[in-house]
Design an enzyme around this catalytic site. Structure first.
Site, PDB file in Angstrom:
ATOM      1  N   ALA A  14      41.979  43.460  22.640  1.00 11.26           N
ATOM      2  CA  ALA A  14      41.914  43.362  24.105  1.00 11.26           C
ATOM      3  C   ALA A  14      40.480  43.224  24.589  1.00 11.26           C
ATOM      4  O   ALA A  14      40.130  43.653  25.687  1.00 11.26           O
ATOM      5  CB  ALA A  14      42.557  44.598  24.734  1.00 11.26           C
ATOM      6  N   ALA A  15      39.632  42.577  23.782  1.00 14.57           N
ATOM      7  CA  ALA A  15      38.208  42.509  24.114  1.00 14.57           C
ATOM      8  C   ALA A  15      37.803  41.207  24.785  1.00 14.57           C
ATOM      9  O   ALA A  15      36.676  41.075  25.242  1.00 14.57           O
ATOM     10  CB  ALA A  15      37.370  42.700  22.844  1.00 14.57           C
ATOM     11  N   ARG A  20      38.627  31.242  31.365  1.00 14.31           N
ATOM     12  CA  ARG A  20      39.447  30.287  32.108  1.00 14.31           C
ATOM     13  C   ARG A  20      40.234  30.942  33.235  1.00 14.31           C
ATOM     14  O   ARG A  20      40.801  30.245  34.081  1.00 14.31           O
ATOM     15  CB  ARG A  20      40.393  29.570  31.145  1.00 14.31           C
ATOM     16  CG  ARG A  20      39.675  28.581  30.218  1.00 14.31           C
ATOM     17  CD  ARG A  20      40.574  28.105  29.099  1.00 14.31           C
ATOM     18  NE  ARG A  20      41.806  27.509  29.612  1.00 14.31           N
ATOM     19  CZ  ARG A  20      42.857  27.216  28.855  1.00 14.31           C
ATOM     20  NH1 ARG A  20      42.823  27.493  27.556  1.00 14.31           N
ATOM     21  NH2 ARG A  20      43.931  26.670  29.381  1.00 14.31           N
ATOM     22  N   GLY A 106      46.412  41.583  23.225  1.00 16.61           N
ATOM     23  CA  GLY A 106      46.588  42.195  24.540  1.00 16.61           C
ATOM     24  C   GLY A 106      46.970  41.232  25.637  1.00 16.61           C
ATOM     25  O   GLY A 106      47.362  41.667  26.724  1.00 16.61           O
ATOM     26  N   ASP A 107      46.890  39.919  25.373  1.00  9.52           N
ATOM     27  CA  ASP A 107      47.265  38.936  26.389  1.00  9.52           C
ATOM     28  C   ASP A 107      48.539  38.186  26.021  1.00  9.52           C
ATOM     29  O   ASP A 107      48.804  37.104  26.546  1.00  9.52           O
ATOM     30  CB  ASP A 107      46.118  37.940  26.616  1.00  9.52           C
ATOM     31  CG  ASP A 107      45.744  37.162  25.364  1.00  9.52           C
ATOM     32  OD1 ASP A 107      46.326  37.429  24.302  1.00  9.52           O
ATOM     33  OD2 ASP A 107      44.875  36.270  25.455  1.00  9.52           O
ATOM     34  N   ASN A 229      45.863  32.378  28.958  1.00  7.00           N
ATOM     35  CA  ASN A 229      44.471  31.934  28.948  1.00  7.00           C
ATOM     36  C   ASN A 229      44.017  31.388  30.291  1.00  7.00           C
ATOM     37  O   ASN A 229      42.835  31.127  30.490  1.00  7.00           O
ATOM     38  CB  ASN A 229      44.267  30.859  27.871  1.00  7.00           C
ATOM     39  CG  ASN A 229      44.422  31.419  26.479  1.00  7.00           C
ATOM     40  OD1 ASN A 229      43.752  32.371  26.107  1.00  7.00           O
ATOM     41  ND2 ASN A 229      45.342  30.860  25.707  1.00  7.00           N
ATOM     42  N   ARG A 335      59.197  53.526  55.793  1.00  6.12           N
ATOM     43  CA  ARG A 335      58.016  53.957  55.051  1.00  6.12           C
ATOM     44  C   ARG A 335      58.318  55.217  54.242  1.00  6.12           C
ATOM     45  O   ARG A 335      59.380  55.820  54.388  1.00  6.12           O
ATOM     46  CB  ARG A 335      56.858  54.181  56.028  1.00  6.12           C
ATOM     47  CG  ARG A 335      56.335  52.882  56.646  1.00  6.12           C
ATOM     48  CD  ARG A 335      55.387  53.140  57.799  1.00  6.12           C
ATOM     49  NE  ARG A 335      54.267  53.991  57.403  1.00  6.12           N
ATOM     50  CZ  ARG A 335      53.402  54.535  58.266  1.00  6.12           C
ATOM     51  NH1 ARG A 335      53.545  54.311  59.579  1.00  6.12           N
ATOM     52  NH2 ARG A 335      52.410  55.283  57.839  1.00  6.12           N
ATOM     53  N   ALA A 382      65.731  51.176  72.964  1.00  4.96           N
ATOM     54  CA  ALA A 382      64.650  50.252  72.630  1.00  4.96           C
ATOM     55  C   ALA A 382      63.311  50.783  73.115  1.00  4.96           C
ATOM     56  O   ALA A 382      63.204  51.347  74.201  1.00  4.96           O
ATOM     57  CB  ALA A 382      64.925  48.888  73.263  1.00  4.96           C
ATOM     58  N   SER A 407      65.652  54.089  76.763  1.00  6.11           N
ATOM     59  CA  SER A 407      64.668  53.088  76.360  1.00  6.11           C
ATOM     60  C   SER A 407      63.289  53.375  76.942  1.00  6.11           C
ATOM     61  O   SER A 407      63.161  53.932  78.034  1.00  6.11           O
ATOM     62  CB  SER A 407      65.133  51.704  76.800  1.00  6.11           C
ATOM     63  OG  SER A 407      66.337  51.352  76.158  1.00  6.11           O
TER      64      SER A 407
END
Length: 463
Positions: A14-15, A20, A106-107, A229, A335, A382, A407
């Site tokens: 993984a170095a 590219r 690693g890729d 790559n 949320r 609303a 509302s």
């Protein structure tokens, strides 16, 4: 001769910088399905239950190490990128004498456990290579065999002649061999080649010269060994991965309106008769119960959707629980900390955060509800806002069962609205409203007779 192999250790290369990719980020940290490339490789490596995993890092190495904290990995620095042979040589001192070494990249994120188990099984006596048939011209190393089909060597693309480049069997870069063999051959490798690098692949010719068997196996499909790559490579593998996810979901009974427009960036668990429309994205851990319907263009992250719920188009759900038979959206946002009990309705342009919404309650449009506890059968009109933040602290709003909030009202927390209370439209409520009563706050309406709206002066060019 070496003794028997008693365990597996994995070396992940993984170095590389990945020029590219045109990025300041190390290549292995670019994401596929929302996770770093290296994370996919590590998952597969860990599934093999090795004695140790050694990650060889170099370019941007501290970023890579910080992305994967914890004691589970052995980090090996390749200070100067001198080729794959040098990278494996950096890790070899960490390996036990009696271990089988499996070298991964690693890729290359889509390689499977079953493919690697087959490869390792063939490497106990010598060396095993993972090879595949190239469907088109590429720059992978070519597998050179003799007239009897035995592997003789690997020739890298830049060093190959025309006849060798015409060979269709190519090297994936994945190799398994007893660590003792690698210790014997890697110190003998040379950088006398077109790239001036120390190739791990040159180990093969040395092993053959010593009479060792070189076995090969191939993956089920070429996408398992395709590396990244460039940005184009990454996009292509993203689609392969998502097609695999879509196929698995449909095999389990999920109806995808268009499997090509479906993205899972985490884990999606779905029950029976779930229907998902186009361009939906599922992130983190998402659970969909039976009979759930997801409309087009939704994003759902780390959430649970209960049986029979309907999520309308363009809705975002993040860290929420949606109860049975609820209807959410379109254009709604739930949320973190939102919990909707059964049959609740949350309509268009409603945002809810850290709030529990009781069974059968309706918040149909254009409202914000935050830090609240809302009872059953409540109607919120609303434009209603729970004013939960005073600039320093968050405060809580409590609304009792069957309350009616007119509302365009503002409920200034901390405040409690009693059960069956009614809040008149346009009210700003700053004190608790008693149960069963009408509470309102409005300025006196008046009409100013003869008032004229200001007019702009006439422009000369308009006369």
């Amino acid at each position: 001769m070496q003794g028997p192999v008693s365990s597996l250790e994995i070396i992940i290369l993984a170095a590389g910088q990945g020029r590219r990719m045109a990025s300041a980020k190390p290549k292995v940290l670019h994401t596929l399905a929302g996770r770093p490339l290296l994370a996919h490789v590590l998952d597969t490596a860990m599934a093999l239950a090795p004695r140790a995993i050694h990650v060889v890092y170099g370019h941007g190495g501290e970023q890579v190490r910080e992305a994967f904290p914890g004691p589970a990995l052995n980090w090996v620095l390749q200070a100067e990128q001198r080729g794959t042979g040098d990278a494996v040589g950096c890790a070899l001192p960490r390996l036990a004498e009696d271990t089988l070494a499996l070298v991964l990249l690693g890729d290359v994120p889509l390689i499977t456990k079953d493919t690697l188990k087959t490869l390792c099984a063939r490497a106990a006596a010598g060396v095993a290579l993972l090879t595949f048939e190239a469907a088109h011209e590429n720059q992978y190393g070519r597998i050179v065999r003799d007239d009897e089909g035995r592997v003789m060597r690997i020739v890298e693309w830049r060093d190959a002649d025309r006849a060798q480049r015409a060979l269709r069997e190519v090297n994936s870069g994945v190799l398994a061999a007893p660590a003792a063999h690698l210790r014997r051959y890697i110190p003998r490798l040379s950088a006398a080649n077109a790239q001036g690098e120390i190739y791990l692949t040159d180990v093969i010719a040395l092993a053959v010269a010593d009479g060792l068997a070189v076995a090969t196996t191939s993956p089920r499909c070429a996408s398992e060994v395709e590396g990244v790559n460039s940005r184009a490579d990454l996009a292509a593998l993203e689609r392969v991965f998502q097609e695999q996810q879509a196929a698995a979901q449909m095999a389990a009974g999920v109806q995808l309106m268009d499997p090509r427009r479906f993205d899972v960036r985490g884990t999606l668990t779905a029950g029976r008769d779930v229907q998902i429309d186009v361009n939906c994205v599922f992130e983190g851990r998402v659970e969909l119960a039976d009979d759930v319907r997801i409309g087009a263009h939704c994003v759902i992250r780390d959430s649970r959707i209960a049986r029979g719920a309907r999520i309308e188009a363009h809705t975002v759900i993040d860290g929420a629980e949606v109860g049975p038979d609820c209807v959410v959206g379109p254009f709604a946002r739930l949320r973190p900390g939102t919990v909707l009990d059964g049959r609740a309705r949350v309509g268009n342009f409603v945002e809810i955060k850290a709030a529990r919404v009781g069974m059968g309650t309706k918040i149909n449009h254009l409202s914000y509800v935050g830090d609240a506890m809302i009872g059953q059968g409540v109607n919120i009109g609303a434009g209603v806002i729970t004013c939960n933040y005073d600039g320093a602290q968050k405060h809580r709003t409590v609304i009792g069962d069957r309350a009616f909030i007119g509302s365009d009202s503002q409920l200034v927390a901390p405040v409690e609205i009693g059960a069956d209370a009614t809040i008149g439209a346009g009210s700003t409520v700053t004190r608790d409203a008693p149960a069963g009563e009408l509470t309102l706050s409005r300025a006196v309406q008046k009409t100013v007779s003869g008032w004229r709206r200001p007019e702009k002066p006439a422009r000369p060019d308009k006369e």
